[in-house]
Design an enzyme around this catalytic site. Structure first.
Site, PDB file in Angstrom:
ATOM      1  CG  ASP A 154      44.172  25.587  45.340  1.00 37.12           C
ATOM      2  OD1 ASP A 154      44.987  24.426  44.594  1.00 37.12           O
ATOM      3  OD2 ASP A 154      44.246  26.918  45.754  1.00 37.12           O
TER       4      ASP A 154
ATOM      5  CE  LYS B 132      45.839  39.959  34.131  1.00 37.26           C
ATOM      6  NZ  LYS B 132      44.171  40.611  35.577  1.00 37.26           N
TER       7      LYS B 132
ATOM      8  CB  SER C  57      43.030  36.746  34.457  1.00 37.70           C
ATOM      9  OG  SER C  57      42.311  37.586  35.110  1.00 37.70           O
TER      10      SER C  57
END
Length: 530
Positions: free
Chosen positions: A298, A312, A287
């Site tokens: 990224d 998740k 999460s």
């Protein structure tokens, strides 16, 4: 015979008439649901608890959706929210149960119990003159008696080693902070380390408080340990990621059927933009942990070390009822800056298969061998600056893979832990030796360099285990167990004499993922994300 037939026909007629009174409307799904509930309530053979009936229906409805939509009673909702709110109201002690007695491990610093003189090692035996020791009272019932609204008073009966008779203290309950930073220390010169347990309302403030201390110690590199971190508030993860990124850098975005796309971007005011960062994850990091790791990966802003995270990528919205119960309903997916939805696949209504994902990963070799991990070309994405390949489709795949060492956690050790023999033996030992250990080791540094767990303590564990039919299969398993058990016991003693940060300062030296990050920092390679 004729009389019997007539009686039967009359009974059928009465039953048919009764049924006719309860012909249920199916005009809408909601009218059908209400009708079914009314029928069970009024016609079922036994008395039913209408409240539980409705709650079970809600749970059943949500179970057919996704693995993370759920219903919580008012009591369950309160228990779940306390760690994320960052506080609860009570007397302020860390405790454990030893021989059916509540043993104080540590009073919370400046908390209500410490202020009246309760100390580590005290046994709480009565609460408002009601015995809670030796009466087989459940842990939940004890907690219920100790906790209460801020400002209320509770009388505690204490048995203290060395005191001739019970002591009594009146404690005024207060708000007790719950810290999500379990450890914060300089793991190597110039390298700060923090372990975050969850992403609560106070986590960002706790982290920045630790960073202020690290800056005074000339920190250049930071390790953020998110192993076993199950997540928490999305906004907290966004706030932490913001500290590392430049103005306008995308952190995460969410999108759902009834929720339009929402972008979360950095404001450029972060205080850690010049700090190198390593994020540690494993198969239980989920999460909000994945939001932070995914954003830094990224944006090529940090190096991710460990094993593929849980996966998740679903956002829940709490929907409260006025009785305190609530539904956590999945309303959107979240996506990393490169566009990855990292929610692992699931079948609606099949929670069992979803929960067995760890076992499947272990069975397929993914946790021990990176070559066992395969991604389809459709799941390939690129980082935004260095255009490195990253993957979607279920969790964050680390930049540096660290295999699970299945030889370290032996079958024998797992059985000792399952029977709670390690923690129980430690608590009894520290209860007897706390004062002498405190006198001998004035500082944690002295303890860390000089102390070793006495072998008689280890022997107590082995003897009790044997009594319960738990034995190593051979000497090799015993020696591998002891190689990990001894430092674990030392760390537990450190925790009870000081706090969780000292526990991790010992155990991290035996944690493969932490040590891999330390090694990477000490021997950097070209192309490593900065």
């Amino acid at each position: 015979m004729k009389k019997h037939i007539i009686s039967t026909l009359l009974l059928l007629a009465v039953a048919t008439a009764a049924q006719a009174q309860f012909v249920l409307s199916a005009e809408t799904p909601m009218s059908k649901f209400r009708g079914a509930e009314a029928a069970v309530k009024n016609l079922y053979v036994d008395q039913v608890d209408e409240e539980k009936l409705v709650e079970d229906a809600i749970r059943g409805m949500l179970e057919k959706l996704d693995p993370h939509s759920s219903y919580s009673t008012a009591k369950e909702a309160k228990a779940l929210s306390e760690p994320l709110n960052g506080n609860f109201e009570g007397i302020g002690v860390q405790f454990n149960m030893v021989d059916d007695t509540l043993l104080v491990i540590q009073p919370v610093t400046n908390g209500p119990s410490e202020k009246v003189g309760i100390v580590a090692g005290d046994r709480i035996v009565t609460v408002n003159d009601t015995a809670i020791a030796g009466v087989k009272m459940g842990r939940d019932e004890i907690m219920k008696r100790l906790r209460g609204p801020k400002g209320t008073k509770v009388k505690l009966g204490i048995v203290r080693r060395g005191a001739g008779k019970p002591l009594y203290f009146t404690v005024t309950r207060d708000k007790i902070p719950v810290h999500s930073l379990q450890a914060a220390y300089m793991i190597r010169p110039g390298v700060g380390y923090v372990r975050i347990d969850n992403f609560s309302a106070t986590t960002h403030d706790e982290l920045m408080e630790a960073m202020a201390k690290f800056e005074q110690q000339q920190m250049q590199t930071l390790i953020i340990d998110l192993q076993e971190n199950g997540g928490g508030y999305l906004q907290t993860a966004v706030n932490i990621a913001n500290e590392f990124l430049g103005r306008g850098d995308l952190i995460v975005y969410t999108e759902g059927r009834s929720n339009p796309k929402r972008l979360y971007k950095a404001d450029g005011d972060g205080r850690l933009k010049g700090v190198k960062v390593y994020v540690l994850i494993n198969e239980f990091s989920a999460s909000a942990s994945e939001i932070l790791a995914g954003a830094l990966q990224d944006q090529d802003r940090g190096t991710i070390v460990g094993r593929r995270s849980f996966g998740k990528g679903l956002v829940q919205r709490p929907i409260e009822f006025d009785d305190g119960s609530l539904i956590r309903l999945t309303i959107a997916h979240y996506y990393t800056p490169s566009g990855r939805c990292i929610q692992k696949p699931y079948k609606k209504g099949d929670l069992k298969d979803y929960e067995q994902d760890f076992d499947q990963r272990l069975k397929h070799g993914e946790l021990t061998n990176p070559d066992s991990i395969h991604f389809a070309d459709s799941l390939k994405y690129e980082t935004l600056r260095l255009h490195r390949t990253v993957y979607g489709g279920g969790g964050i795949m680390p930049d540096e893979f660290v295999p699970l060492d299945t030889t370290k956690y032996t079958r024998f050790h797992r059985k000792l832990a399952a029977k709670n023999l390690i923690v129980t033996t430690n608590l009894k030992y520290i209860d007897k030796e706390r004062k002498s250990l405190k006198r001998k080791y004035k500082t944690f540094d002295a303890f860390r360099s000089e102390y070793e767990i006495p072998y008689h303590v280890v022997e107590e564990i082995l003897t009790e285990a044997k009594k319960q039919g738990i034995e190593p299969k051979d000497d090799d398993e015993l020696q591998r167990t002891l190689a990990y058990l001894r430092p674990q016991m030392k760390a537990l003693v450190a925790r009870d004499l000081w706090d969780m940060s000292e526990y991790y300062q010992i155990m991290n030296e035996y944690n493969d993922i932490v040590m891999r990050a330390v090694h990477m920092i000490e021997t950097p390679k070209d192309g490593q994300a900065e």
